[in-house]
Design an enzyme around this catalytic site. Sequence first.
Site, PDB file in Angstrom:
ATOM      1  N   SER A  79      11.977 -16.425 -26.146  1.00 21.99           N
ATOM      2  CA  SER A  79      11.421 -16.589 -27.480  1.00 21.99           C
ATOM      3  C   SER A  79      10.999 -15.257 -28.082  1.00 21.99           C
ATOM      4  O   SER A  79      10.441 -14.398 -27.399  1.00 21.99           O
ATOM      5  CB  SER A  79      10.199 -17.508 -27.407  1.00 21.99           C
ATOM      6  OG  SER A  79       9.575 -17.599 -28.666  1.00 21.99           O
ATOM      7  N   LYS A 112      12.407 -18.490 -31.757  1.00 22.95           N
ATOM      8  CA  LYS A 112      11.190 -17.741 -32.041  1.00 22.95           C
ATOM      9  C   LYS A 112      10.060 -18.737 -32.284  1.00 22.95           C
ATOM     10  O   LYS A 112      10.314 -19.898 -32.607  1.00 22.95           O
ATOM     11  CB  LYS A 112      11.408 -16.860 -33.275  1.00 22.95           C
ATOM     12  CG  LYS A 112      10.218 -15.970 -33.627  1.00 22.95           C
ATOM     13  CD  LYS A 112      10.606 -14.960 -34.688  1.00 22.95           C
ATOM     14  CE  LYS A 112       9.371 -14.178 -35.167  1.00 22.95           C
ATOM     15  NZ  LYS A 112       8.616 -13.569 -34.072  1.00 22.95           N
ATOM     16  N   GLY A 113       8.822 -18.302 -32.114  1.00 23.52           N
ATOM     17  CA  GLY A 113       7.683 -19.186 -32.289  1.00 23.52           C
ATOM     18  C   GLY A 113       7.662 -19.856 -33.654  1.00 23.52           C
ATOM     19  O   GLY A 113       7.917 -19.215 -34.671  1.00 23.52           O
ATOM     20  N   ALA A 162       3.932  -5.899 -31.347  1.00 26.87           N
ATOM     21  CA  ALA A 162       2.762  -6.604 -31.875  1.00 26.87           C
ATOM     22  C   ALA A 162       3.185  -7.294 -33.164  1.00 26.87           C
ATOM     23  O   ALA A 162       2.582  -7.117 -34.213  1.00 26.87           O
ATOM     24  CB  ALA A 162       1.605  -5.641 -32.120  1.00 26.87           C
ATOM     25  N   CYS A 164       0.413 -15.512 -26.095  1.00 29.46           N
ATOM     26  CA  CYS A 164       0.781 -14.326 -26.861  1.00 29.46           C
ATOM     27  C   CYS A 164      -0.406 -13.381 -26.964  1.00 29.46           C
ATOM     28  O   CYS A 164      -1.478 -13.775 -27.433  1.00 29.46           O
ATOM     29  CB  CYS A 164       1.247 -14.710 -28.268  1.00 29.46           C
ATOM     30  SG  CYS A 164       1.665 -13.277 -29.293  1.00 29.46           S
ATOM     31  N   ILE A 173       6.937 -14.560 -17.016  1.00 29.69           N
ATOM     32  CA  ILE A 173       5.666 -14.205 -17.640  1.00 29.69           C
ATOM     33  C   ILE A 173       5.877 -13.851 -19.118  1.00 29.69           C
ATOM     34  O   ILE A 173       6.958 -13.421 -19.509  1.00 29.69           O
ATOM     35  CB  ILE A 173       5.003 -13.008 -16.930  1.00 29.69           C
ATOM     36  CG1 ILE A 173       5.886 -11.777 -16.984  1.00 29.69           C
ATOM     37  CG2 ILE A 173       4.655 -13.362 -15.505  1.00 29.69           C
ATOM     38  CD1 ILE A 173       5.251 -10.486 -16.460  1.00 29.69           C
ATOM     39  N   GLY A 180      10.361  -5.541 -20.907  1.00 29.01           N
ATOM     40  CA  GLY A 180      11.428  -4.664 -20.449  1.00 29.01           C
ATOM     41  C   GLY A 180      11.417  -4.498 -18.942  1.00 29.01           C
ATOM     42  O   GLY A 180      10.584  -5.082 -18.225  1.00 29.01           O
ATOM     43  N   GLY A 228      11.035 -11.675 -17.713  1.00 28.92           N
ATOM     44  CA  GLY A 228      10.321 -10.410 -17.613  1.00 28.92           C
ATOM     45  C   GLY A 228      11.236  -9.310 -17.134  1.00 28.92           C
ATOM     46  O   GLY A 228      11.420  -9.124 -15.925  1.00 28.92           O
TER      47      GLY A 228
END
Length: 301
Positions: free
Chosen positions: A21, A45-46, A70, A129, A190, A216, A242
């Site tokens: 996501s 996406k959210g 962010a 998030c 995660i 990454g 992750g």
Amino acid sequence: MSKMQVELAGVTLKNPVMTASGTFGSGEEYSEFVDLNRLGAVVTKGVASVPWPGNPTPRVAETPSGMLNAIGLQNPGIDVFCERDLPFLKKFDTRIVVNVCGRTVEDYCAVVERLGEAPVDLLEINVSCPNVKEGGIAFGQNPRALEAITREVKKYARQPIIMKLSPNVTDITEMARAAEAGGADILSLINTLTGMKIDIHRRCFALANKTGGMSGPAVRPVAVRMVYQTANAVKLPIIGMGGIATAEDALEFLMAGATAVSVGTASFTNPHVTEEIVDGLQTFLEEEHVEDIRSLIGAVR
């Protein structure tokens, strides 16, 4: 040919490779690079109950072996998603997973209820998030709050629920058990690690939000460890993520106990990566004479 199918809470995926996501939009922008029919699932996406503008810019910064973001869950809201994005995704033979975000329990439940009759296979509840000040991480770092919101969301859900866990906690297994106690069907982990970057020449933060979520390759060993711990703490299926960029990376997660994997940041540098991982998994199974990929899930103890 070796079998690649896996199952998540009664939902069968043709292979264990999903998108992550926030890194793949709702699929349309990547569809000229990736055959979505070849993926196990597309994770959107959210999606919130109303449009979110996200955080102020700058919102992205590079780091060694990764990046900080962010974005703040910028999205057009559930109405636009249902009218524009869902019809596009239904054109493809792949599972649809909708990531749900909110600031309050009521926000999450409103989106989950709205999607009850929608052609959606799974719902991923983003309670982890690190880039929003309300909701999100507030639920994801408190086991009692996590159990409570999981239980409440389940009252409205018609589809199986994935609770997305934060690594920014002392004990990931405590959070996993809380989600399981609340009735979660699946766990995903995660989410990003909270990080910071400073521009030493301008003497200011690289991100307007000061902190961001680090993703990454740099986070992969942490993610693999947390998936392994979680797989040994609960009985729920796990979607591992992750820093996955290759089939070898994906196999680490599967052997640690994940049933499926989500690929995120790697798509920014290589938009073909998800298909390449599907091919790489198939090649590994054939070269290693593994008849069914499910036999690799939790292969290490």
